[in-house]
Design an enzyme around this catalytic site. Structure first.
Site, PDB file in Angstrom:
ATOM      1  N   TYR A 298      35.184  46.019  38.334  1.00  0.00           N
ATOM      2  CA  TYR A 298      34.530  45.075  39.250  1.00  0.00           C
ATOM      3  C   TYR A 298      33.587  44.168  38.455  1.00  0.00           C
ATOM      4  O   TYR A 298      33.815  43.006  38.282  1.00  0.00           O
ATOM      5  CB  TYR A 298      33.788  45.792  40.368  1.00  0.00           C
ATOM      6  CG  TYR A 298      33.184  44.806  41.350  1.00  0.00           C
ATOM      7  CD1 TYR A 298      34.004  44.137  42.255  1.00  0.00           C
ATOM      8  CD2 TYR A 298      31.821  44.508  41.346  1.00  0.00           C
ATOM      9  CE1 TYR A 298      33.484  43.199  43.133  1.00  0.00           C
ATOM     10  CE2 TYR A 298      31.291  43.569  42.216  1.00  0.00           C
ATOM     11  CZ  TYR A 298      32.123  42.918  43.114  1.00  0.00           C
ATOM     12  OH  TYR A 298      31.609  41.985  43.972  1.00  0.00           O
TER      13      TYR A 298
ATOM     14  N   SER B 104      37.997  40.581  44.598  1.00  0.00           N
ATOM     15  CA  SER B 104      36.821  39.715  44.680  1.00  0.00           C
ATOM     16  C   SER B 104      36.338  39.364  43.271  1.00  0.00           C
ATOM     17  O   SER B 104      37.108  38.808  42.486  1.00  0.00           O
ATOM     18  CB  SER B 104      35.724  40.389  45.509  1.00  0.00           C
ATOM     19  OG  SER B 104      34.720  39.469  45.857  1.00  0.00           O
TER      20      SER B 104
ATOM     21  N   HIS C  89      37.744  38.877  53.989  1.00  0.00           N
ATOM     22  CA  HIS C  89      37.564  39.176  52.579  1.00  0.00           C
ATOM     23  C   HIS C  89      37.929  40.614  52.231  1.00  0.00           C
ATOM     24  O   HIS C  89      38.369  40.892  51.117  1.00  0.00           O
ATOM     25  CB  HIS C  89      36.116  38.899  52.178  1.00  0.00           C
ATOM     26  CG  HIS C  89      35.869  38.936  50.708  1.00  0.00           C
ATOM     27  ND1 HIS C  89      36.496  38.084  49.825  1.00  0.00           N
ATOM     28  CD2 HIS C  89      35.062  39.727  49.936  1.00  0.00           C
ATOM     29  CE1 HIS C  89      36.087  38.328  48.595  1.00  0.00           C
ATOM     30  NE2 HIS C  89      35.234  39.328  48.629  1.00  0.00           N
TER      31      HIS C  89
END
Length: 303
Positions: free
Chosen positions: A78, A158, A276
């Site tokens: 991430y 993301s 999202h």
């Protein structure tokens, strides 16, 4: 009494009740699964990235895995917003590992896994450090004979999607399959839409010339080269994403597809009636996971 939940990538949530007087704990509830999770083991490693920085890396695999340089491996990360990455149970990971794959998670700079300084070292003008750490993880896994570039897939969501898209455009030779999920890929336009202006502190702004150059240097869309055949990709977006508008994925896929040198498949998956975080139902999330991992396992020759 205190109740807490224990989970990991291979263990579904287990609810414990803890007696604060006797210090004894008892299982209150657990999810039954049709597999033996004790067949899996975790390997905790550290590897060196740029400037000799040591980055934590966790591998999930079946017991007795061989370092033969030919294992299918899925690397993810991430690395943004100071977020601490904690493992959570996902059935698709079980399926991947049961079929001989290795799942790897790199705690790259930009995340909060090693504190505030670690997060700052992958933020703003230091954002390239996140991508360098991720690429270094892939190189380490190849060097240590866990896998090879023809058996290496990467995915992230993301900000993690930005990480894998940037890694793919910077080192296309290193990966076989790439799956960016709801990823910002046009960093020059990102701040102009929806909540993008709130993330200037994380990425930078085009209003400043120095920051503009940094953004352009790693923006995946702007670093697609005509002469390169990029790895196979499945780009996933959601039609109602108000954090990373789907045009990022549309533009990225269109530019990748419309080049003569691109012979590896570039696919686009659009999740309908989703934001999202993808689908809101268990079935829609399961279907999306099945689509993503089917693509990865096909490209890695695991069928």
């Amino acid at each position: 009494m205190v109740r807490f939940i224990l989970t990991s990538w291979t263990v579904p949530p287990v609810v414990y009740e803890f007696n604060i007087q006797s210090f004894e704990k008892e299982v209150i509830e657990r999810t039954e699964v049709p597999f033996d999770f004790e067949q899996f083991e975790y390997t905790e490693l550290e590897y060196k990235s740029e400037q000799g920085v040591k980055v934590p890396l966790v591998l999930v695999h079946k017991k007795g895995v061989e370092k033969n340089g030919d294992n299918p491996l899925l690397l993810t990360a991430y690395g943004g917003f100071g977020s601490v990455s904690t493992p959570s149970y996902r059935s698709e990971i079980i399926h991947f590992v049961e079929h001989g794959g290795i799942f790897a998670f790199a705690n790259i700079r930009g995340g909060g896994d090693k504190g505030a300084k670690w997060a700052k070292a992958g933020k703003g003008k230091f954002k390239q450090n996140s991508f360098d750490d991720f690429i270094a993880a892939a190189e380490y896994l190849v060097d240590q004979k866990y896998t090879n570039p023809k058996k290496l897939a990467i995915t992230g969501g993301s900000n993690g999607g930005l990480v894998v898209a940037a890694a793919a455009t910077q080192r296309p030779d290193l990966f076989k399959a790439v799956v960016p999920v709801v990823a910002p890929t046009d960093m020059i336009r990102f701040e102009k839409f929806t909540v993008g202006h709130w993330h200037i502190d994380e990425y930078g702004t085009v209003a400043d010339s120095t920051s503009f150059c940094r953004l352009k240097n790693y923006s995946p869309y702007h670093n697609i080269t005509d002469e390169v055949n990029y790895p196979s990709m499945l780009v996933v977006t959601s039609e109602n994403d108000d954090r990373v508008p789907p045009f990022h994925s549309y533009k990225f896929v269109a530019k990748l597809q419309n080049r003569k040198e691109q012979t590896n498949p570039i696919l686009l998956k659009v999740q309908e009636d989703a934001g999202h975080y993808g689908g809101l139902t268990y079935s829609s999330r399961t279907q999306n996971g099945a689509d993503v991992y089917s693509f990865i396992m096909h490209e890695l020759g695991m069928e």
